[in-house]
Enzyme design. Structure first.
Site, short mmCIF file in Angstrom:
data_model
loop_
_atom_site.label_atom_id
_atom_site.label_comp_id
_atom_site.label_asym_id
_atom_site.label_seq_id
_atom_site.Cartn_x
_atom_site.Cartn_y
_atom_site.Cartn_z
N ARG A 173 0.83 -1.20 0.00
CA ARG A 173 0.00 0.00 0.00
C ARG A 173 0.87 1.25 0.00
NH1 ARG A 173 -4.52 0.23 4.47
NH2 ARG A 173 -4.95 2.19 3.36
N CYS A 233 -1.04 6.67 8.63
CA CYS A 233 -1.41 5.33 8.17
C CYS A 233 -2.55 5.49 7.18
CB CYS A 233 -1.78 4.42 9.33
SG CYS A 233 -3.13 5.04 10.37
#
Length: 277
Positions: A173, A233
């Site tokens: 990611r 995040c």
């Protein structure tokens, strides 16, 4: 009370008048799990449930951002958690969301907050007792005193240069190799960010790795855990594991970017990078 307590410690102290045990389990919609329902089905005796999804700023377009102090205090009093209690948080979540609960409670003024090492998974593996049903009634007063210097906004990050940015998402990611789970969010990371996947901080049984192992992970990413940095995040949940791990190593002054990639990646005007750090 240390900020990381063992299942044995909790078992020995369970039932103390000043101890509040809080389940902070969190799941994404794509997981098909209901944290509140799972709590009612099975939890550590006397525990209460902090719903990260609803104890949030519901006026924000971003997911589960921090609520205002009055809302948080009211929510804690409703479940019987006081700011003066010894508070032990745990989870049964692959996102290690007890770190988010730890950050929230401390951010709003609780002084004695610890994470249960290994969470409910380890508690169950050791055959320790559980109960079902809603929270037991408990009166509590929560005096919210937010630590505003623990947060950083997108505008401050765009103004740069500032603190180093450390991203807790998994490598694929972070590097933009896979689509983001939220629609309208582009893949990639903030230019110049470092990557320490939150999952790397934990052993297979969910316990936090040793100080030496944690220090090696930070070093490999080129991050000084004792120096201030910005933790980010996907949506402000797993970044808190970076802050907690750094704190175990003596770090202070770390800041949470609560909007995280859900905000940054959805903004067409923010700079974005792909590939390795």
């Amino acid at each position: 009370m240390d900020e990381l307590v063992s299942t044995a410690w909790l078992a020995d102290n369970l039932g103390a008048d000043d101890l509040a045990v809080v389940d902070c389990s969190f799941h994404m919609k794509i997981d098909g799990r209901d944290a509140a329902a799972e709590f009612r089905e099975r939890h550590i005796p006397g525990a209460r449930f902090l719903d990260i999804e609803t104890v949030a700023d519901t006026t924000s377009p971003l997911p589960h951002t921090l609520p205002g102090p009055e809302q948080f205090a009211a929510a804690m009093e409703a479940i019987g958690v006081g700011s003066g209690d010894r508070i032990v948080v745990y989870d049964h979540s692959p996102y290690r969301s007890s770190a988010r609960g730890w950050f929230m409670l401390r951010h709003f003024g609780a002084e004695r907050v610890a994470i249960l090492d290994g969470g409910l998974e380890k508690w169950l593996a050791e055959g320790r007792p559980v109960e079902s049903g809603p929270e037991r009634p408990r009166s509590a007063t929560f005096a919210a005193k937010p630590r505003e210097d623990e947060l950083i906004e997108k505008s401050a990050l765009l103004a740069g240069p500032g603190l180093p940015v450390v991203d807790a998402r998994g490598r694929t990611r972070f590097e933009g190799q896979v689509p983001e789970p939220r629609p309208s969010v582009r893949p990639g990371h903030m230019p110049g960010a470092r990557n320490i996947p939150y999952a790397d901080l934990y052993r297979e049984d969910g316990t936090l790795k040793s100080d030496d192992e944690l220090r090696a992970l930070f070093a490999a990413a080129g991050v000084d855990p004792e120096a201030p940095f910005v933790a980010t995040c996907g949506s402000g949940i797993t970044a808190n594991s970076l802050i907690f791990a750094a704190r175990r190593l003596g770090g202070r002054g770390q800041k949470l970017y609560d909007g995280s990639w859900s905000e940054w990646g959805a903004d067409p005007d923010t700079p974005k990078a792909t590939g390795p750090a």
